[in-house]
Every structure is written in C-alpha cells, then in structure tokens.
Design a protein around this motif. Structure first.
Motif, mmCIF file in Angstrom:
data_model
loop_
_atom_site.group_PDB
_atom_site.id
_atom_site.type_symbol
_atom_site.label_atom_id
_atom_site.label_comp_id
_atom_site.label_asym_id
_atom_site.label_seq_id
_atom_site.Cartn_x
_atom_site.Cartn_y
_atom_site.Cartn_z
ATOM 1 N N ILE A 173 0.836 -1.208 0.000
ATOM 2 C CA ILE A 173 0.000 0.000 0.000
ATOM 3 C C ILE A 173 0.870 1.259 0.000
ATOM 4 O O ILE A 173 0.550 2.248 -0.670
ATOM 5 N N ARG A 174 1.990 1.211 0.695
ATOM 6 C CA ARG A 174 2.899 2.362 0.728
ATOM 7 C C ARG A 174 3.445 2.641 -0.675
ATOM 8 O O ARG A 174 3.498 3.784 -1.127
ATOM 9 N N ARG A 175 3.851 1.590 -1.375
ATOM 10 C CA ARG A 175 4.427 1.762 -2.710
ATOM 11 C C ARG A 175 3.378 2.244 -3.720
ATOM 12 O O ARG A 175 3.659 3.101 -4.542
ATOM 13 N N ARG A 176 2.195 1.698 -3.670
ATOM 14 C CA ARG A 176 1.206 1.985 -4.710
ATOM 15 C C ARG A 176 0.328 3.195 -4.403
ATOM 16 O O ARG A 176 -0.180 3.838 -5.323
ATOM 17 N N ALA A 177 0.100 3.480 -3.103
ATOM 18 C CA ALA A 177 -0.836 4.554 -2.752
ATOM 19 C C ALA A 177 -0.185 5.680 -1.968
ATOM 20 O O ALA A 177 -0.803 6.735 -1.786
ATOM 21 N N GLY A 178 1.025 5.458 -1.465
ATOM 22 C CA GLY A 178 1.676 6.468 -0.650
ATOM 23 C C GLY A 178 1.019 6.661 0.705
ATOM 24 O O GLY A 178 1.142 7.732 1.319
ATOM 25 N N ILE A 179 0.340 5.643 1.197
ATOM 26 C CA ILE A 179 -0.375 5.716 2.481
ATOM 27 C C ILE A 179 0.344 4.850 3.503
ATOM 28 O O ILE A 179 0.685 3.688 3.224
ATOM 29 N N GLU A 180 0.596 5.421 4.684
ATOM 30 C CA GLU A 180 1.083 4.614 5.806
ATOM 31 C C GLU A 180 -0.153 3.983 6.446
ATOM 32 O O GLU A 180 -0.855 4.583 7.246
ATOM 33 N N PHE A 181 -0.416 2.744 6.065
ATOM 34 C CA PHE A 181 -1.720 2.142 6.358
ATOM 35 C C PHE A 181 -1.831 1.621 7.790
ATOM 36 O O PHE A 181 -2.912 1.617 8.360
ATOM 37 N N GLY A 182 -0.723 1.177 8.361
ATOM 38 C CA GLY A 182 -0.785 0.628 9.723
ATOM 39 C C GLY A 182 -1.639 -0.622 9.793
ATOM 40 O O GLY A 182 -2.514 -0.758 10.669
ATOM 41 N N SER A 183 -1.404 -1.580 8.916
ATOM 42 C CA SER A 183 -2.217 -2.794 8.847
ATOM 43 C C SER A 183 -2.119 -3.607 10.131
ATOM 44 O O SER A 183 -1.035 -3.779 10.693
ATOM 45 N N HIS A 184 -3.255 -4.102 10.597
ATOM 46 C CA HIS A 184 -3.281 -5.031 11.722
ATOM 47 C C HIS A 184 -4.613 -5.772 11.718
ATOM 48 O O HIS A 184 -5.537 -5.418 11.002
ATOM 49 N N ASP A 185 -4.661 -6.819 12.483
ATOM 50 C CA ASP A 185 -5.870 -7.641 12.595
ATOM 51 C C ASP A 185 -6.332 -8.120 11.215
ATOM 52 O O ASP A 185 -7.454 -7.842 10.779
ATOM 53 N N VAL A 186 -5.449 -8.840 10.530
ATOM 54 C CA VAL A 186 -5.791 -9.423 9.228
ATOM 55 C C VAL A 186 -6.631 -10.669 9.487
ATOM 56 O O VAL A 186 -6.113 -11.713 9.876
ATOM 57 N N VAL A 187 -7.960 -10.566 9.288
ATOM 58 C CA VAL A 187 -8.845 -11.674 9.665
ATOM 59 C C VAL A 187 -9.089 -12.646 8.516
ATOM 60 O O VAL A 187 -9.581 -13.757 8.734
ATOM 61 N N TRP A 188 -8.807 -12.221 7.290
ATOM 62 C CA TRP A 188 -9.000 -13.108 6.143
ATOM 63 C C TRP A 188 -8.114 -12.653 5.006
ATOM 64 O O TRP A 188 -7.914 -11.462 4.803
ATOM 65 N N GLN A 189 -7.536 -13.616 4.286
ATOM 66 C CA GLN A 189 -6.768 -13.294 3.096
ATOM 67 C C GLN A 189 -6.903 -14.435 2.108
ATOM 68 O O GLN A 189 -7.125 -15.584 2.477
ATOM 69 N N SER A 190 -6.807 -14.089 0.836
ATOM 70 C CA SER A 190 -6.929 -15.086 -0.223
ATOM 71 C C SER A 190 -6.024 -14.688 -1.365
ATOM 72 O O SER A 190 -5.796 -13.495 -1.607
ATOM 73 N N GLN A 191 -5.498 -15.676 -2.061
ATOM 74 C CA GLN A 191 -4.683 -15.436 -3.245
ATOM 75 C C GLN A 191 -5.130 -16.405 -4.326
ATOM 76 O O GLN A 191 -5.301 -17.600 -4.070
ATOM 77 N N PHE A 192 -5.388 -15.905 -5.533
ATOM 78 C CA PHE A 192 -5.884 -16.798 -6.577
ATOM 79 C C PHE A 192 -5.464 -16.290 -7.950
ATOM 80 O O PHE A 192 -5.265 -15.101 -8.160
ATOM 81 N N ASP A 193 -5.322 -17.240 -8.866
ATOM 82 C CA ASP A 193 -5.087 -16.928 -10.267
ATOM 83 C C ASP A 193 -6.441 -16.760 -10.946
ATOM 84 O O ASP A 193 -7.289 -17.658 -10.897
ATOM 85 N N LEU A 194 -6.649 -15.630 -11.565
ATOM 86 C CA LEU A 194 -7.943 -15.284 -12.117
ATOM 87 C C LEU A 194 -8.246 -16.119 -13.361
ATOM 88 O O LEU A 194 -7.401 -16.324 -14.220
ATOM 89 N N SER A 195 -9.486 -16.604 -13.421
ATOM 90 C CA SER A 195 -9.969 -17.288 -14.620
ATOM 91 C C SER A 195 -11.402 -16.847 -14.884
ATOM 92 O O SER A 195 -12.051 -16.260 -14.021
ATOM 93 N N GLN A 196 -11.875 -17.132 -16.082
ATOM 94 C CA GLN A 196 -13.240 -16.765 -16.416
ATOM 95 C C GLN A 196 -13.846 -17.831 -17.312
ATOM 96 O O GLN A 196 -13.143 -18.554 -18.015
ATOM 97 N N GLY A 197 -15.162 -17.934 -17.266
ATOM 98 C CA GLY A 197 -15.842 -18.917 -18.096
ATOM 99 C C GLY A 197 -17.338 -18.885 -17.860
ATOM 100 O O GLY A 197 -17.831 -18.311 -16.882
ATOM 101 N N LEU A 198 -18.077 -19.520 -18.783
ATOM 102 C CA LEU A 198 -19.532 -19.558 -18.737
ATOM 103 C C LEU A 198 -19.989 -20.949 -19.156
ATOM 104 O O LEU A 198 -19.483 -21.517 -20.122
ATOM 105 N N VAL A 199 -20.944 -21.496 -18.425
ATOM 106 C CA VAL A 199 -21.420 -22.844 -18.711
ATOM 107 C C VAL A 199 -22.133 -22.875 -20.064
ATOM 108 O O VAL A 199 -22.713 -21.870 -20.508
#
Length: 528
Positions: A267-293
């Motif tokens: 966040i510091r690099r991309r937004a210039g904000i000192e965010f002070g992150s804490h209490d990370v209650v959920w995180q996810s990482q995924f490779d994006l895909s798309q499709g339709l049945v």
C-alpha cells in the motif's frame, strides 16, 4: 439456446408418484439460500444440502447492488440486509499518480426509479446469515456436512445420492434439482454440462484488515500507477477495509506472503499511504480465470451462481448475478407445476434464455475491464495510465457506476416469453415510480404471483378485479393523481411477472391474454 434434452426429459410435469421434495438445492451460499427460500415462498417443498460442516465466517463477496436489494425487498429481507451493511458513497480514483485524482460521488449519479441508489458494502457471511434465518422462518433448515455423490435424471424426477456425517447415504427424490455448488460444481459435472475456463493471466490477493490511517470510512479508493492495480474498499466494521491487489504471478514458486507487513509495504508503494495494517482476519490469493457454462439447464437439473459462471471480482457482480438467477428460476418452477408439459417446458427453458445472456455480458464486461486494469505490457500500461483519468472524469462514464453497475437496466427483450408480444416493454424491469400517497409501485405488487397494473384518468372507476377476464390475478389500479412521478412506456393494462418484469402491456386485458406464449391464468400462484 435451450439444451436439446430439455423437453424430452419432461414426459409429464405431474408425475404419478410423489417425490420426497419438489426442489433439492445443492449448495448453501447466497445463491442456494435464495433459491431454497424463494422456492419455499412460492409453495414448493424444499431441501437444501451443503458439503461444508458449517457456514464460513470469511467475508468473501462484499457488495450488494440495487437490483439485488429489490429482490431482497420482494423476499422481505432488504431492511435486515441494509442494517448489516454500509453505503459505499464515493470512489476515489488515482490513476497515473497523485496529480490525477478523480472523486466519483456514487450517491449523485442518475440512479432513477429505485429505493436503493447506492452500493451496499456487506460481508458475504452476513448476507448468508440473514438468508439462512429467513429460510428457517419458512420451515427449511440447511443440511450441513451432506456432500452430493451422484445425480440421475429419471425423466419425471431426479435421484440424488448424498452422504451423511455418519457415513451413511440417502437417496433424495426431487422433481427439480438446482446446483448452486460453486465454481467446481459436482452437479454441473454429474449433469454433463461444461464450463470452459480461460486463464486470465493475472493473480490477485485479497485481505480484510484494519488500519490506523485516517481514511474516510465510506469511500473507496483505486490506485493504478507504475505498479499494478490496488483497490481499498470500505467494510461496515469501523476502520476495517478490503484490500484487492493485482500482484505478479509466482513463477512456479510458493504463493506470496500476505500479512500486515507485506500489505503495508504494498500500500505504501502503490498509494503512498502509511496504512498501519493489523488484525488481518482473512486473506486469499488466486489466479484469475473466467468462463460460462454451455447450458443452464439439462432436463430437470438447473445451474445458478458460480456453478454457471466464473469471472473477475471487479465490479462485485458475482453474488448479485447468482441471487438474481435464483429469483428468476424459483417462480418458474412453482408455475410449471400448474401447467401442461409443453407450456411448462417452454417456461423453464426461458430461465436459460433470459439469464445466460446476462451472465455472458457480465463475464465479457469484467474480462475487458480486468484486462485493461491488469495489463503487464509496459506500453499498454502507460497508455492506460495516460488515458484513464480523462475517461473516468466523464459524466457519462461515471453514470454507469450507478444504475448500470447497480444492474437496474437488466431486461429480457429477447426472451421467448417476450418475443410473442407486441410490446417493446415486454421483458424489461417494471418501472418503479413514486406514488403520491408514499412508497413506490413495486411495493404494491404481488409477492407470490402475477400482478395487473391498470392506469386511467382520475374520473375513471377501477375495473372489477373479481371479473373472470382478470384471471384471479391481483390488480393495482392507478390514475394519474396516484403517481408522484410519470410511468413511462406502458399501455393502459400491463401484466407483471412474479419477478417484477413486464410480461406484456396493451390497451385491453384481452389483447394481453392473446399474446402470452405461456398461459398466465393458472399462474397467479397467490393474490397476496
């Protein structure tokens, strides 16, 4: 196009035997809970099974849009959903550096005829909890720890074998089965339906985190500078934010570390904000895909939600699309029980004909937007950063973030239920003007069936709603003095479907009966 087996597998919509239930729903996310609740509200016997042992407490999908809130209003739960959420009032876009900042006031866009002119930020688990409580109030409980093994379409019903927590199995016989079981849907595979995924070539990280930065609580932020996309989205809990970031795809190595320190650095690099992150209650990482049945229906099996489409989280359309699909399908299943086999099958085929094009357009739109925002081509990336600030500053573009993203203009003009009519309004969402005595037109609609809207002069007497020509369908009579806002695009008599879309409009009731491809007389379902 309807699946070629759709009609052949319905020899009779009224089987001689009595199945265990009318509808079996597989999957208890927002789409499945909506499908089960709506089917039950329309008088069908319902069971809902879920392979997970309990409800997730992770936020996942975060935004509920205006049209979905209208669906929730018809179900009677909109107020509860709004009470658990927070209005997303503005989007601050900084593209190409701090000198290029645009603030889009979402509340000031031309939303038009809705009581919900905003994006609502609400964690998915909160939406699910409200839907589940609603379902329980209708007499149906989610059967947890009950994975699906196999389904077999018998022509007049579906056999579904499920496993219990104790290892025993049960065969559930249902007239209809709805697969709402996610992007890796076993129902889809068992039914022989196909969803071809395309790798989008982009990796995203998501995290729900608290901050010490003094950010305005109800405004979101988008940053696109020399590095890739960063979104900071408000959540209802004070000082908690959803972080969405496009990150380099790991080249065969382990997933990226997502914790308070790595988020602060990003966040510091991309937004210039000192965010002070804490209490990370959920995180996810995924490779994006798309499709339709390829099809939404095969015989007595239907798909809805992520089982039918996968796509980028940009725009927050996925949960909303699934809920609206369930709302579209449930009343048709209830109505099909009152029709002969031919009309019943045509009505049920309209589910795919109406909803698949909506999902197709949604997937294409999110693909285009995501491709632009996540390009790693340095020339294209510089071009986007140069052009985008001017594009997003245009009023017409900003206006799309209101009514367009809010899904209020979705209609079905090419539906088989609309093509036989002479009205250009057929298939569109019924306009929702304010009424002189308070409220809006949608408040007067039947919650469980069709509704007549009859308009006339102030000195005209209301028609006799009990007369045979009206087919025991609820009637709303309006004269020009009843309307605080104009009612555009409708004839003197309009028949409204149970999902709030126009079935047909004309100058006389007889003209409407003559146009309908599926007889509506037995479909009043309820006058309430």
């Amino acid at each position: 196009m309807p699946h070629p087996d759709s009609s052949a597998s319905l020899p009779d919509s009224r089987p001689a035997f009595t199945p265990d239930v009318d509808v079996l729903v597989v999957g208890a996310g927002p789409t499945g809970l909506t499908a089960a609740a709506e089917a039950r509200r329309h008088g069908l016997r319902v069971r809902i099974v879920e392979r997970r042992p309990s409800r997730s407490q992770f936020s996942k999908a975060l935004v509920v849009h205006a049209r979905t809130l209208e669906v929730f209003a018809a179900m009677g739960i909109a107020d509860a959903v709004i009470a658990q959420g927070a209005r997303f009032t503005a989007l601050n876009a900084q593209i190409g550096g701090p000198r290029h900042h645009t603030r889009v006031d979402l509340l000031q866009q031309p939303w038009g005829d809705t009581d919900y002119p905003y994006w609502l930020s609400i964690p998915q688990y909160a939406t699910e909890q409200i839907l589940e409580r609603h379902l329980v109030s209708l007499g149906v409980e989610v059967e947890w720890s009950t994975p699906l093994h196999t389904i077999t379409d018998r022509g007049d019903h579906v056999d579904a074998i499920v496993e219990r927590a104790d290892g025993s199995t049960e065969t559930i016989r249902s007239r209809w089965l709805i697969g709402c079981d996610g992007s890796r849907s076993p129902v889809r595979d068992q039914a022989g339906l196909r969803l071809d995924r395309t790798d989008a070539g982009a990796t995203f990280v998501l995290a729900d985190v608290k901050t010490t930065a003094a950010l305005k609580q109800d405004e979101g932020h988008m940053f696109l500078g020399r590095e890739q996309l960063l979104l900071i989205v408000p959540m209802p809990e004070p000082d908690r934010w959803r972080i969405i970031a496009h990150v380099p795809t790991p080249a065969g190595g382990p997933p990226l570390t997502v914790d308070a320190a790595s988020l602060d650095d990003l966040i510091r690099r991309r937004a210039g904000i000192e965010f002070g992150s804490h209490d990370v209650v959920w995180q996810s990482q995924f490779d994006l895909s798309q499709g339709l049945v390829d099809h939404y229906r095969k015989g007595r099996v239907f798909l809805a939600g992520d089982a039918a489409h996968v796509h980028s989280p940009v725009g927050g359309q996925g949960l909303n699309t699934g809920v609206q699909e369930a709302h579209n399908l449930a009343w048709k299943l209830a109505a099909a029980e009152r029709l002969e086999p031919g009309p019943a099958s045509r009505l049920l085929d309209s589910y795919e004909a109406e909803r698949r094009p909506v999902a197709q357009a949604m997937v294409k739109g999110t693909v285009r937007a995501t491709r632009v925002l996540t390009t790693t081509n340095p020339v294209l990336h510089r071009a986007v950063r140069a052009v985008a600030p001017h594009v997003i500053a245009r009023r017409r573009v900003q206006a799309r973030l209101g009514r367009g993203v809010g899904m209020l203009d979705i209609g079905y003009p090419d539906s088989p239920l609309a093509r036989t009519t002479t009205s250009r309004a057929a298939g569109r969402r019924l306009p929702n003007p304010r009424l002189a005595l308070g409220g809006r037109l949608h408040d007067r609609l039947s919650r469980n069936g069709y509704t007549w809207i009859v308009t006339g002069r102030a000195d005209e007497q209301a028609p006799d709603a009990a007369a045979a020509e009206w087919g025991d369908v609820r009637m709303v009579h309006l004269n020009h003095q009843d309307l605080a806002e104009p009612l555009h695009g409708l004839g003197r008599v309009t028949l409204v479907r149970p999902d709030g879309h126009v079935a047909a409009t004309a100058t006389t009731v007889g003209a409407i009966w003559a146009q309908l491809p599926v007889p509506a007389r037995p479909l009043s379902l309820s006058r309430t």
